[in-house]
Design an enzyme around this catalytic site. Structure first.
Site, mmCIF file in Angstrom:
data_model
loop_
_atom_site.group_PDB
_atom_site.id
_atom_site.type_symbol
_atom_site.label_atom_id
_atom_site.label_comp_id
_atom_site.label_asym_id
_atom_site.label_seq_id
_atom_site.Cartn_x
_atom_site.Cartn_y
_atom_site.Cartn_z
ATOM 1 N N HIS A 60 5.263 12.209 -4.865
ATOM 2 C CA HIS A 60 4.306 11.963 -3.782
ATOM 3 C C HIS A 60 5.038 11.722 -2.463
ATOM 4 C CE1 HIS A 60 0.806 12.041 -6.281
ATOM 5 N NE2 HIS A 60 1.069 10.914 -6.932
ATOM 6 N N HIS A 69 13.326 3.742 -7.119
ATOM 7 C CA HIS A 69 12.876 2.350 -7.194
ATOM 8 C C HIS A 69 12.860 1.794 -8.617
ATOM 9 C CE1 HIS A 69 9.250 4.903 -7.449
ATOM 10 N NE2 HIS A 69 8.786 3.984 -8.283
ATOM 11 N N GLU A 70 13.301 2.580 -9.614
ATOM 12 C CA GLU A 70 13.314 2.118 -11.001
ATOM 13 C C GLU A 70 14.772 2.027 -11.472
ATOM 14 O OE1 GLU A 70 9.218 4.608 -12.194
ATOM 15 O OE2 GLU A 70 11.065 4.907 -13.335
ATOM 16 N N ILE A 92 3.617 6.187 -17.986
ATOM 17 C CA ILE A 92 2.747 5.025 -17.761
ATOM 18 C C ILE A 92 1.738 4.895 -18.898
ATOM 19 C CG2 ILE A 92 1.051 3.990 -16.215
ATOM 20 C CD1 ILE A 92 3.936 3.878 -15.192
ATOM 21 N N LEU A 147 -4.787 2.675 -12.634
ATOM 22 C CA LEU A 147 -3.355 2.403 -12.575
ATOM 23 C C LEU A 147 -2.584 3.619 -12.052
ATOM 24 C CD1 LEU A 147 -1.184 0.296 -13.248
ATOM 25 C CD2 LEU A 147 -1.229 1.086 -15.606
ATOM 26 N N THR A 196 5.711 8.784 -8.185
ATOM 27 C CA THR A 196 5.651 8.382 -6.777
ATOM 28 C C THR A 196 6.722 9.091 -5.963
ATOM 29 O OG1 THR A 196 4.723 6.229 -7.367
ATOM 30 C CG2 THR A 196 5.762 6.406 -5.206
ATOM 31 N N CYS A 252 2.812 -13.959 5.244
ATOM 32 C CA CYS A 252 1.512 -13.446 5.699
ATOM 33 C C CYS A 252 0.389 -14.096 4.888
ATOM 34 C CB CYS A 252 1.463 -11.929 5.582
ATOM 35 S SG CYS A 252 1.307 -11.309 3.891
#
Length: 342
Positions: free
Chosen positions: A42, A58-59, A171, A260, A39, A91
């Site tokens: 990306h 983020h990991e 993954i 996934l 990601t 929400c």
């Protein structure tokens, strides 16, 4: 402090930024390790929504160095793994229990500053403690493992299930291990790279195939294939059009396909709706990690998941930009950024 900043599409650099301060409900965490994810590539290329300028990562795993004024249930010096996905809680999706589909979802390392830095600030509710005896690089695997757990949960694997995993990256290799733990007895991983096929068999795959050596559909689901007629579950982990297209053709009638892997936003593939209808396939998307990060952290801490074999190398913040800017090297699985490394 030093941080790896996404300044805009195609613009990534290490910069000096102020050390963050925790708000009343936050933790200040000294980052020990943070994994590089597909990601992140990306994000660099504008293929996944983000809000630059922002510190990526983020990991992450690290040590609590300070707590906000309203935080009283975690000790300074604790080691934590961070769930980066911050839902609003109010929400309609959140109140329905679908926090991963929150309309106001903000992710650490994507929409707010993340773990490719010496320090990161995060909400206390997003932190999960892990043992101080645990290797911190193992803690950095909790986030990707949590995403895999959600996908495996959605797949509904039962004892004796047959599963195909498409893609031999981190993954796919984590999914192989999780589906075996879930009871699958036939687990086939498909990847072109021989090193990753060997690794998949070391961590639990019962068979591996090279999709470039012959027609993958025939190799697996053909009359003389490994599982004639197709498998119970296909989990697509590569995030490329070719494997997404293959996924429905590898499932048996009445089978399940879980997407996934992350394809770039805007890319499309061709599917045959009649085939999905006539064979009553379940085709599901699996997005991030709702309510499973704690389970992932416990699995990592238990030693039930092989991690060391998935670590390709450790790099500094200064080296990380070059890693993200290029495709993974042949055989590379997971690269860890160690911000405190000289």
């Amino acid at each position: 402090m030093k941080a790896l900043r996404l300044e805009g599409i195609g613009q990534l650099r290490v910069a000096e930024v102020p050390k963050p301060l925790p708000g009343p409900d936050d933790l200040l965490v000294r980052v020990e390790a943070c994994g590089i994810c597909g990601t992140d590539r990306h994000l660099l290329h504008g293929e996944f929504p983000s809000t630059p300028p922002v510190t990526l990562g983020h990991e992450f795993c690290g040590i609590v160095e300070a707590v906000g004024s309203r935080v009283s249930d975690i000790a300074i010096g604790a080691r934590i793994t961070g769930d980066p996905n911050v839902a609003c809680g109010t929400c309609p999706q959140c109140t329905a229990g679908r926090i991963n589909l929150c309309r106001n979802l903000r992710a650490i390392g994507i929409h707010r500053d993340g773990g490719f830095a010496e320090y990161v600030v995060m909400p206390r509710k997003q932190a999960h403690d892990i043992p101080l005896s645990l290797d911190p690089v193992h803690g950095a695997f909790c986030e990707p493992l949590a995403c895999c757990l959600h996908g495996v949960d959605m797949a509904g694997i039962r004892a004796g299930s047959s599963v195909v995993v498409l893609g031999g990256g981190v993954i796919g290799l984590l999914v192989v291990q999780l589906v075996r733990l879930a009871g699958a007895t036939t687990v086939i991983l498909s990847t072109r790279q021989a090193a990753k096929r060997r690794l998949a068999e070391e961590v639990g795959a019962t068979a591996t195939i090279d999709p470039s050596s012959a027609d993958i559909i025939e190799q697996i689901a053909g009359d003389t294939g490994l599982v004639p007629g197709g498998v119970d579950v296909v989990i697509e982990c590569a995030g490329v059009a070719e494997t997404v297209t293959q996924s429905t053709r590898l499932a048996r009638s009445g089978g399940t396909v879980v997407i996934l892997g992350v394809m770039p936003k805007g890319e499309t593939v061709e599917i045959e709706p009649f085939d999905i209808l006539f064979r009553e396939l379940r085709v599901l998307g699996s997005f991030i990690n709702p309510f499973v990060h704690r389970r992932a952290a416990d699995l990592v801490a238990s030693g039930a998941i092989e991690i060391d074999k998935l670590i390709s190398r450790r790099v500094t913040l200064g080296e990380a930009a070059n890693v993200i800017a290029h495709p993974p090297a042949a055989g590379e699985v997971k690269v860890l950024v160690i911000p405190g490394r000289p």
